[in-house]
Design a protein around this motif. Sequence first.
Motif, PDB file in Angstrom:
ATOM      1  N   ILE A  89      40.763  33.781  49.337  1.00 14.68           N
ATOM      2  CA  ILE A  89      39.430  34.197  49.104  1.00 14.68           C
ATOM      3  C   ILE A  89      39.370  35.476  48.969  1.00 14.68           C
ATOM      4  CG2 ILE A  89      37.905  32.315  49.739  1.00 14.68           C
ATOM      5  CD1 ILE A  89      37.706  33.485  52.423  1.00 14.68           C
ATOM      6  N   PRO A  90      38.409  36.330  48.129  1.00 16.40           N
ATOM      7  CA  PRO A  90      38.365  37.753  48.037  1.00 16.40           C
ATOM      8  C   PRO A  90      37.872  38.252  49.396  1.00 16.40           C
ATOM      9  CG  PRO A  90      36.541  36.698  46.949  1.00 16.40           C
ATOM     10  CD  PRO A  90      37.597  35.575  47.382  1.00 16.40           C
ATOM     11  N   THR A  91      38.653  38.382  50.384  1.00 17.87           N
ATOM     12  CA  THR A  91      38.193  38.808  51.795  1.00 17.87           C
ATOM     13  C   THR A  91      39.561  39.689  52.245  1.00 17.87           C
ATOM     14  OG1 THR A  91      39.109  36.855  53.015  1.00 17.87           O
ATOM     15  CG2 THR A  91      36.586  37.037  52.181  1.00 17.87           C
ATOM     16  N   PRO A  92      39.538  40.346  53.122  1.00 13.07           N
ATOM     17  CA  PRO A  92      40.851  40.908  53.691  1.00 13.07           C
ATOM     18  C   PRO A  92      41.744  39.923  54.390  1.00 13.07           C
ATOM     19  CG  PRO A  92      38.568  42.266  54.470  1.00 13.07           C
ATOM     20  CD  PRO A  92      38.416  41.093  53.893  1.00 13.07           C
ATOM     21  N   GLU A  93      41.157  38.895  54.905  1.00  9.57           N
ATOM     22  CA  GLU A  93      42.069  37.839  55.252  1.00  9.57           C
ATOM     23  C   GLU A  93      42.756  36.953  54.103  1.00  9.57           C
ATOM     24  OE1 GLU A  93      38.952  38.620  58.368  1.00  9.57           O
ATOM     25  OE2 GLU A  93      38.817  38.047  56.264  1.00  9.57           O
ATOM     26  N   GLY A  94      42.103  37.115  52.969  1.00  9.13           N
ATOM     27  CA  GLY A  94      42.671  36.246  51.806  1.00  9.13           C
ATOM     28  C   GLY A  94      43.539  37.411  51.017  1.00  9.13           C
ATOM     29  N   ARG A 101      62.230  34.112  48.274  1.00 11.62           N
ATOM     30  CA  ARG A 101      62.504  32.597  48.103  1.00 11.62           C
ATOM     31  C   ARG A 101      62.916  32.200  46.525  1.00 11.62           C
ATOM     32  NH1 ARG A 101      60.495  28.378  52.035  1.00 11.62           N
ATOM     33  NH2 ARG A 101      59.483  29.568  53.669  1.00 11.62           N
ATOM     34  N   GLY A 102      62.655  33.296  45.751  1.00  7.55           N
ATOM     35  CA  GLY A 102      62.818  33.019  44.323  1.00  7.55           C
ATOM     36  C   GLY A 102      61.970  31.743  43.802  1.00  7.55           C
ATOM     37  N   GLU A 103      60.879  31.667  44.384  1.00  6.69           N
ATOM     38  CA  GLU A 103      60.058  30.469  44.022  1.00  6.69           C
ATOM     39  C   GLU A 103      58.577  31.067  43.359  1.00  6.69           C
ATOM     40  OE1 GLU A 103      61.056  27.616  47.503  1.00  6.69           O
ATOM     41  OE2 GLU A 103      59.058  28.145  47.520  1.00  6.69           O
ATOM     42  N   ALA A 104      58.096  30.101  42.609  1.00  5.45           N
ATOM     43  CA  ALA A 104      56.677  30.403  41.876  1.00  5.45           C
ATOM     44  C   ALA A 104      55.772  30.486  42.930  1.00  5.45           C
ATOM     45  CB  ALA A 104      56.537  29.331  40.778  1.00  5.45           C
ATOM     46  N   LEU A 105      54.474  30.919  42.610  1.00  8.53           N
ATOM     47  CA  LEU A 105      53.424  31.389  43.623  1.00  8.53           C
ATOM     48  C   LEU A 105      52.221  30.332  43.128  1.00  8.53           C
ATOM     49  CD1 LEU A 105      52.364  32.524  46.098  1.00  8.53           C
ATOM     50  CD2 LEU A 105      51.839  34.519  44.708  1.00  8.53           C
ATOM     51  N   VAL A 106      51.585  29.656  43.715  1.00  9.50           N
ATOM     52  CA  VAL A 106      50.328  28.837  43.574  1.00  9.50           C
ATOM     53  C   VAL A 106      49.390  29.588  44.455  1.00  9.50           C
ATOM     54  CG1 VAL A 106      49.171  26.685  43.351  1.00  9.50           C
ATOM     55  CG2 VAL A 106      51.691  26.847  42.496  1.00  9.50           C
ATOM     56  N   VAL A 107      48.035  29.760  43.794  1.00 10.59           N
ATOM     57  CA  VAL A 107      46.982  30.441  44.679  1.00 10.59           C
ATOM     58  C   VAL A 107      46.061  29.564  44.352  1.00 10.59           C
ATOM     59  CG1 VAL A 107      45.319  32.327  44.719  1.00 10.59           C
ATOM     60  CG2 VAL A 107      47.770  32.725  44.551  1.00 10.59           C
ATOM     61  N   ILE A 108      45.291  29.042  45.323  1.00  5.70           N
ATOM     62  CA  ILE A 108      44.204  28.027  45.323  1.00  5.70           C
ATOM     63  C   ILE A 108      42.950  28.769  45.759  1.00  5.70           C
ATOM     64  CG2 ILE A 108      44.715  26.998  47.573  1.00  5.70           C
ATOM     65  CD1 ILE A 108      43.502  24.351  46.361  1.00  5.70           C
ATOM     66  N   ASN A 109      41.872  28.960  44.782  1.00  8.55           N
ATOM     67  CA  ASN A 109      40.753  29.658  45.206  1.00  8.55           C
ATOM     68  C   ASN A 109      39.695  28.656  44.519  1.00  8.55           C
ATOM     69  OD1 ASN A 109      38.729  32.136  43.503  1.00  8.55           O
ATOM     70  ND2 ASN A 109      38.893  31.788  45.781  1.00  8.55           N
ATOM     71  N   SER A 110      39.255  27.865  45.518  1.00 11.08           N
ATOM     72  CA  SER A 110      38.297  26.859  44.981  1.00 11.08           C
ATOM     73  C   SER A 110      36.861  26.777  45.808  1.00 11.08           C
ATOM     74  CB  SER A 110      39.033  25.466  45.306  1.00 11.08           C
ATOM     75  OG  SER A 110      39.884  25.435  44.490  1.00 11.08           O
ATOM     76  N   PRO A 111      35.808  26.837  44.962  1.00  7.05           N
ATOM     77  CA  PRO A 111      34.510  26.868  45.624  1.00  7.05           C
ATOM     78  C   PRO A 111      34.118  25.387  45.825  1.00  7.05           C
ATOM     79  CG  PRO A 111      34.131  27.058  43.247  1.00  7.05           C
ATOM     80  CD  PRO A 111      35.513  27.108  43.521  1.00  7.05           C
ATOM     81  N   ARG A 112      33.216  24.924  46.711  1.00  7.47           N
ATOM     82  CA  ARG A 112      32.939  23.766  47.041  1.00  7.47           C
ATOM     83  C   ARG A 112      32.076  23.212  45.667  1.00  7.47           C
ATOM     84  NH1 ARG A 112      32.300  20.876  51.344  1.00  7.47           N
ATOM     85  NH2 ARG A 112      32.492  22.492  52.774  1.00  7.47           N
ATOM     86  N   GLU A 113      32.209  21.878  45.351  1.00 11.27           N
ATOM     87  CA  GLU A 113      31.597  21.414  44.055  1.00 11.27           C
ATOM     88  C   GLU A 113      30.252  21.167  44.306  1.00 11.27           C
ATOM     89  OE1 GLU A 113      33.472  17.978  41.330  1.00 11.27           O
ATOM     90  OE2 GLU A 113      32.684  17.227  43.078  1.00 11.27           O
ATOM     91  N   HIS A 153      29.744  31.601  44.613  1.00  6.61           N
ATOM     92  CA  HIS A 153      29.692  32.375  45.835  1.00  6.61           C
ATOM     93  C   HIS A 153      30.716  33.282  46.204  1.00  6.61           C
ATOM     94  CE1 HIS A 153      32.002  29.635  48.059  1.00  6.61           C
ATOM     95  NE2 HIS A 153      31.458  28.734  47.506  1.00  6.61           N
ATOM     96  N   ALA A 154      30.734  33.830  47.221  1.00  3.09           N
ATOM     97  CA  ALA A 154      31.942  34.870  47.574  1.00  3.09           C
ATOM     98  C   ALA A 154      33.175  34.191  47.684  1.00  3.09           C
ATOM     99  CB  ALA A 154      31.318  35.634  48.916  1.00  3.09           C
ATOM    100  N   ALA A 155      33.342  33.005  47.981  1.00  4.31           N
ATOM    101  CA  ALA A 155      34.742  32.359  48.046  1.00  4.31           C
ATOM    102  C   ALA A 155      35.340  32.401  46.615  1.00  4.31           C
ATOM    103  CB  ALA A 155      34.577  31.034  48.565  1.00  4.31           C
ATOM    104  N   MET A 156      34.790  32.446  45.624  1.00  5.34           N
ATOM    105  CA  MET A 156      35.305  32.222  44.362  1.00  5.34           C
ATOM    106  C   MET A 156      35.687  33.905  43.664  1.00  5.34           C
ATOM    107  SD  MET A 156      35.998  30.314  41.683  1.00  5.34           S
ATOM    108  CE  MET A 156      35.777  29.497  40.279  1.00  5.34           C
ATOM    109  N   ALA A 157      36.635  33.972  43.519  1.00 10.91           N
ATOM    110  CA  ALA A 157      37.371  35.596  43.077  1.00 10.91           C
ATOM    111  C   ALA A 157      36.710  35.739  41.642  1.00 10.91           C
ATOM    112  CB  ALA A 157      38.792  35.297  43.077  1.00 10.91           C
ATOM    113  N   ALA A 158      36.605  37.004  41.458  1.00  7.87           N
ATOM    114  CA  ALA A 158      36.054  37.370  39.960  1.00  7.87           C
ATOM    115  C   ALA A 158      37.287  37.302  39.045  1.00  7.87           C
ATOM    116  CB  ALA A 158      35.445  38.527  40.257  1.00  7.87           C
ATOM    117  N   ASP A 159      36.811  37.507  38.032  1.00  6.03           N
ATOM    118  CA  ASP A 159      38.121  37.274  36.957  1.00  6.03           C
ATOM    119  C   ASP A 159      38.912  38.556  37.020  1.00  6.03           C
ATOM    120  OD1 ASP A 159      37.272  35.031  35.858  1.00  6.03           O
ATOM    121  OD2 ASP A 159      36.029  35.901  33.910  1.00  6.03           O
ATOM    122  N   SER A 160      38.402  39.788  37.406  1.00  4.72           N
ATOM    123  CA  SER A 160      38.991  40.960  37.658  1.00  4.72           C
ATOM    124  C   SER A 160      39.856  41.056  38.827  1.00  4.72           C
ATOM    125  CB  SER A 160      38.053  42.411  37.982  1.00  4.72           C
ATOM    126  OG  SER A 160      37.203  41.974  39.099  1.00  4.72           O
ATOM    127  N   ALA A 161      39.700  40.302  40.119  1.00  8.76           N
ATOM    128  CA  ALA A 161      40.253  40.106  41.081  1.00  8.76           C
ATOM    129  C   ALA A 161      41.590  39.325  40.782  1.00  8.76           C
ATOM    130  CB  ALA A 161      39.632  39.519  42.191  1.00  8.76           C
TER     131      ALA A 161
END
Length: 129
Positions: free
Chosen positions: A8-13, A27-39, A44-52
């Motif tokens: 999520i777009p916070t210092p912790e995220g 590790r030489g592995e792919a990275l999967v990022v999950i950034n999902s809002p509640r359905e 809201h703030a948990a959803m990262a903007a396109d620029s992020a």
Amino acid sequence: MTVLVGYIPTPEGEAAYAAGLAEARRRGEALVVINSPRENTPMHAAMAADSAIDRLRSEASTAGVDLEVRQEPYTGELADTVVRVAQETDASVIVIGLRHRSPVGKLIMGSTAQRILLEADRPVLAVKA
């Protein structure tokens, strides 16, 4: 195998993303990022903007790491979604950011991070901002 980051777009995220990117590169592995809002909730703030997301993609590209970003809404508990996606992507590790919460706050409100730590069937790397 992949490295899965709950973002999520916070210092912790941001700390989780940085640690996950470093881990994926190591590790030489792919990275999967999950950034999902509640359905069925407004954006809201948990959803990262396109620029992020563009910045995350750029950083991964510079590091030579393949990146997949998942932003589909979740239902139920976010911890369940993270654990499910870890299984789907065969994640070798889950990386999450932690924020300080009092024990009473965790008791009353619950803790997504705590549930991920307890329910994941693979290693979890928990980082602070």
